[in-house]
Design a protein around this motif. Structure first.
Motif, PDB file in Angstrom:
ATOM      1  N   GLY A 208       4.158 -27.626 -26.524  1.00 29.31           N
ATOM      2  CA  GLY A 208       5.024 -28.723 -26.146  1.00 29.31           C
ATOM      3  C   GLY A 208       6.458 -28.341 -25.864  1.00 29.31           C
ATOM      4  N   SER A 209       7.096 -27.642 -26.798  1.00 29.68           N
ATOM      5  CA  SER A 209       8.544 -27.426 -26.715  1.00 29.68           C
ATOM      6  C   SER A 209       8.979 -26.737 -25.433  1.00 29.68           C
ATOM      7  CB  SER A 209       9.017 -26.622 -27.927  1.00 29.68           C
ATOM      8  OG  SER A 209       8.761 -27.324 -29.127  1.00 29.68           O
ATOM      9  N   ALA A 210       8.207 -25.759 -24.968  1.00 30.03           N
ATOM     10  CA  ALA A 210       8.588 -25.056 -23.735  1.00 30.03           C
ATOM     11  C   ALA A 210       8.619 -26.003 -22.540  1.00 30.03           C
ATOM     12  CB  ALA A 210       7.634 -23.894 -23.474  1.00 30.03           C
ATOM     13  N   PHE A 211       7.804 -27.063 -22.573  1.00 26.27           N
ATOM     14  CA  PHE A 211       7.762 -28.004 -21.452  1.00 26.27           C
ATOM     15  C   PHE A 211       8.967 -28.949 -21.435  1.00 26.27           C
ATOM     16  CE2 PHE A 211       3.194 -26.889 -21.359  1.00 26.27           C
ATOM     17  CZ  PHE A 211       3.100 -26.575 -20.014  1.00 26.27           C
ATOM     18  N   ILE A 212       9.726 -28.980 -22.531  1.00 17.94           N
ATOM     19  CA  ILE A 212      10.961 -29.774 -22.513  1.00 17.94           C
ATOM     20  C   ILE A 212      11.916 -29.212 -21.468  1.00 17.94           C
ATOM     21  CG2 ILE A 212      12.969 -30.510 -23.864  1.00 17.94           C
ATOM     22  CD1 ILE A 212      11.152 -30.279 -26.373  1.00 17.94           C
ATOM     23  N   ALA A 213      11.940 -27.885 -21.345  1.00 16.13           N
ATOM     24  CA  ALA A 213      12.831 -27.222 -20.383  1.00 16.13           C
ATOM     25  C   ALA A 213      12.145 -27.047 -19.035  1.00 16.13           C
ATOM     26  CB  ALA A 213      13.276 -25.874 -20.938  1.00 16.13           C
TER      27      ALA A 213
END
Length: 328
Positions: A208-213
């Protein structure tokens, strides 16, 4: 046990996790076209009283765009999409949202914060499968007993609501008795970590977190840049903000006037996910993130991120194959 048919033709064994506020149709469609499961929380689709139901509109758009894509690319169809349902008692929209998802025959249902048999039955009634997220083996048993088809093993280091167990221990305990679908969540931001999840015994990863950027993500530009600028040491684990333990970016906590290294404990009885989050509005810019973000160096389109993960995944396999062959 083989994966359910709906999950057998992914281009990469990866689910883009549902991100509160951030996951939207643009991101989900981009993820699915690139060959991984794209997902979003049903509660992200919010409308004002009297307006057309936004969840219905989102599902119509996602279904139609992916259908058009599949017709134009019959040899390389898109991956299925998933909708996340918050099954906490405070979610007053749950029954309505379940009916809408059944109407649209949502293929993958991800359930969180409570395992309920009727939600699994609703998914099965329209041909869907359910994956329930769990932070320990006890919750895993409960989810399967209530009819979930598979599990999201949420380990230490995951973004947002996260467990405290090592991914090695969590997957090991689940695999001692469960042969169905298991996707691992916890600091997966590279192809190497995705392959490691499979080496542990999971069927794939949950990222998930990488897709925030990414350019499609519905996140503030400052949030995206903070992901790029931060690493594992910039994450704090706390239950203060929602009543559930989770990982957050220390700089965002500090910007809200709090000391990220000396946070108070919350009162879990006050959790209320009726609006999608139990955080007070004054904490809306306290941003969640997992520990794997040190691998995120720039804001890119989701397809480019998935292409990088794919290259790394195959390179890691080739490297590991050579290493393992030495010991045979």
């Amino acid at each position: 046990m083989a994966l359910p048919p709906i999950l057998q033709n992914l281009k990469l064994p990866l689910i883009g996790s549902p991100l509160f506020i951030i996951s939207n149709p643009d991101l989900v469609i981009a993820q699915c076209k690139a060959g991984i499961v794209g997902s979003f929380p049903a509660l992200n689709a919010r409308e004002n009283d009297g307006d057309p139901i936004l969840l219905d509109q989102w599902l119509t758009r996602i279904t139609e765009e992916l259908d058009r894509y599949n017709q134009a690319n019959p040899d390389s169809p898109a991956a299925p999409y998933a909708v996340n349902q918050i099954v906490h008692r405070s979610n007053a929209r749950l029954e309505r949202d379940i009916e809408i998802c059944v109407k649209h025959k949502v293929p993958v249902w991800i359930t969180s914060l409570g395992a309920r048999a009727e939600v699994n039955e609703a998914a099965h009634s329209c041909g869907g499968i359910t994956l329930h997220d769990v932070i320990n083996d006890r919750f895993a048993h409960k989810a399967i007993e209530k009819g979930a088809d598979g599990l999201i093993a949420v380990s230490a280091g995951a973004g947002g609501h996260a467990g405290a167990l090592s991914p090695l221990a969590l997957v090991q305990e689940i695999r001692a008795w469960f042969e169905g679908p298991v996707f691992l969540s916890g600091s997966i931001a590279t192809g190497d970590s995705l392959l490691a999840a499979q080496a542990m015994g999971a069927d794939g990863g949950y990222m998930g977190s990488a897709f925030i950027a990414t350019t499609e993500a519905n996140a503030a530009e400052a949030y995206k840049q903070m992901i790029v600028d931060s690493g594992a040491s910039d994450i704090v684990y706390s239950d203060l903000f929602t009543g559930v333990w989770g990982n957050y970016l220390k700089p965002s906590v500090a910007a809200a006037g709090m000391d990220p290294d000396n946070l108070e404990r919350s009162d879990p009885s006050k959790m209320d996910f009726g609006s999608g989050s139990s955080k007070p509005k004054s904490w809306k810019e306290i941003w969640g993130s997992g520990q794997g973000i040190g691998a995120v160096k720039e804001v890119v389109p989701a397809a480019d991120l998935i292409a990088r993960i794919t290259r790394e995944y195959h390179a890691a396999f080739d490297r590991l194959s050579g290493q393992v062959s030495h010991y045979r």
